[in-house]
Design an enzyme around this catalytic site. Structure first.
Site, short mmCIF file in Angstrom:
data_model
loop_
_atom_site.label_atom_id
_atom_site.label_comp_id
_atom_site.label_asym_id
_atom_site.label_seq_id
_atom_site.Cartn_x
_atom_site.Cartn_y
_atom_site.Cartn_z
CD GLU A 53 32.42 42.66 37.39
OE1 GLU A 53 32.90 41.53 37.57
OE2 GLU A 53 31.47 42.88 36.63
CD GLU A 85 32.52 44.37 32.51
OE1 GLU A 85 32.04 43.24 32.75
OE2 GLU A 85 33.67 44.69 32.84
C1 GAL Z 1 32.78 40.71 34.30
C2 GAL Z 1 34.22 41.06 34.10
C3 GAL Z 1 34.70 40.94 32.70
C4 GAL Z 1 34.10 39.79 31.93
C5 GAL Z 1 32.61 39.66 32.16
C6 GAL Z 1 31.95 38.43 31.57
O1 GAL Z 1 32.58 40.24 35.58
O2 GAL Z 1 34.46 42.38 34.53
O3 GAL Z 1 36.09 40.91 32.73
O4 GAL Z 1 34.80 38.65 32.12
O5 GAL Z 1 32.32 39.67 33.52
O6 GAL Z 1 32.07 37.33 32.40
#
Ligand code: GAL
Length: 449
Positions: A175, A361
């Site tokens: 990201e 994710e």
């Molecule tokens: C993403 C990030 C993670 C985690 C997740 C939840 O943006 O890659 O590290 O924090 O969000 O907020």
């Protein structure tokens, strides 16, 4: 209200035999051991000490103690039938000064983690940069200094040489929109820098590094699957008034298109806020920004509703918060909007240059509580099922999507929010380091059986 979907409707067979199921984590959020065995300082080690930056004055110095307890957590991954484990490498464990001197103890540590995964039949997926830049490099400007392309490629080469014979799937970055935006524009994440003068060079150098990192991996590991990951949210205008629609387009360009398009050879999106970037773009850069990744990782949590805003500098747009819209939200205040993941898959599938997509994710934080040794989190189960239903919808309509990784394995250090939001499918008592598999974890294990 029970909003969960019966297993007869949603089951993993519907996604096909090749679909990659997994769980994602990041070094800084789980490892702890922030100064163990010769590790150098990272920007988060320094940022966490600053007053008022992290919720409740929390810090990540112990976190989930994954550095010491990795075997226990990998055992849990195996017990939950999760075949793929995504984690990141802490740059400053390998190169305490960012470049130069190698810390063998750091390399040995990750070799042990990787070996243990492989012994348990869990496939390791490595992210090379999940936001924890060595502080020594930040002191020379960090992402704003173009020399980072050399620093980064040195680090990537070291990782490839150290772990490449065992690891098949690599993600160069996590990201970039978030670490450049939150860390170099808003100053709410490490290193806490602000303004366009920091943001614009950081963006350009991060894009150069993504492509350069990809090339290093390809050269050293010709058989590896090489990707990089992007945060993305479906964007909708607040109304159909032209000024809201245009505002939404600007936000989409910034949040969803800024990094992927130069990588695909399409250049940066045209946005007046990005004009100042020209001075950082040197002859030959447009070509160097391109890299033909084997896969793109998409990370989606929610959608954003965007309204025109005269008083918001540069972008003249603002996000209408979910809490003002009377919609269901997670503990982060993010709207639960499963269709977002469907629209994002459609949006990225429209780039013919993208070969393969993994959802690297997706997940949710809720105020989970431990009662009589159990954590009941029906909201998280419903969230996962509803998002997966939308993934399936996109897949059935012909979208490319090859995997889904839940964020995240255990409750952990959620950056500036400290330990407050709990995202895990496993509950952690941060005092005792006790783990309890939540109902959502049991649901995932059943689903993957
Ligand atoms: C993403 C990030 C993670 C985690 C997740 C939840 O943006 O890659 O590290 O924090 O969000 O907020």
């Amino acid at each position: 209200m029970d909003t969960t979907i019966p297993d007869t409707i949603l089951n993993k067979q519907l996604f096909g035999d090749d679909f990659a199921w997994g769980v994602s984590t990041a070094a800084l959020q789980i490892e702890g051991a922030h100064d163990a065995d010769g590790k150098g300082e990272s920007i988060w080690d320094v940022f966490s000490k600053k007053k008022g930056k992290i919720f409740g004055g929390h810090h990540h110095y112990t976190a989930c103690d994954f550095y010491n307890c990795y075997q226990r957590d990998i055992d849990l991954i195996k017990q939950l039938n999760i075949p793929n484990f995504r984690f990141s490498i802490a740059w400053s464990r390998l190169l305490p000064d960012g470049t130069g001197r190698v810390n063998q103890a750091g390399i040995d540590h990750y070799n042990k983690v990787i070996d243990y995964c492989l012994e348990q039949g869990v496939e390791p997926w490595i992210t090379l940069y999940h936001w924890d830049l060595p502080q020594a490099l930040e002191e020379q400007g960090g992402w704003t200094n173009r020399k980072i392309v050399d620093w980064f490629t040195e680090y990537v080469a070291l990782c490839a040489k150290s772990f490449g014979h065992k690891v098949k799937h690599w993600m160069v970055m996590n990201e970039p929109t978030v670490f450049t935006g939150a860390g170099y524009f808003f100053g709410i994440h490490a290193p806490g820098k602000t303004g366009l003068k920091n943001f614009l060079p950081a963006v350009h150098h991060a894009t150069l590094c993504m492509a350069a990192g990809g090339r290093v991996l390809r050269e050293l590991l010709p058989y590896a699957q090489i990707g990089t990951t992007f945060s993305c949210s479906h964007i909708e205008p607040y109304s159909d008034k032209a000024r809201d629609v245009k505002a939404a387009q600007r936000v989409d360009a910034l949040l969803n298109r800024l990094f992927i398009e130069p990588i695909l050879g399409l250049g940066y999106p045209e946005l007046s806020v990005l004009k100042g970037m020209e001075k950082y773009i040197l002859p030959g850069d447009r070509e160097s920004l391109q890299f033909d990744f084997d896969f793109i990782g998409l990370q989606n949590y929610t959608r954003e509703i965007v309204k025109y805003s005269l008083f918001t500098p540069y972008i003249h747009a603002k996000l209408v918060e979910a809490k003002k819209r009377n919609v269901p939200t997670t503990a982060m205040g993010w709207e639960v909007y499963p269709e977002s993941i469907y629209y994002i898959l459609k949006q990225f599938n429209a780039y013919p240059q993208i070969k393969k997509i993994y959802l690297t994710e997706s997940g949710s934080a809720f105020p989970d509580e431990l009662h009589d040794g159990e954590v009941n989190d029906p909201e998280r189960i419903a969230y996962l099922q509803q998002y997966l239903q939308q993934v399936l919808r996109a897949k059935n309509e012909g979208c490319e999507v090859s995997g889904y990784f839940i964020w995240t394995l255990t409750d952990n250090f959620e950056w500036a929010e400290g330990y407050n939001p709990r995202f895990g499918i496993i509950h952690v008592d941060f005092e005792t380091q006790q783990r309890v598999v939540k109902a959502s974890g049991r649901w995932y294990a059943d689903f993957l059986k």
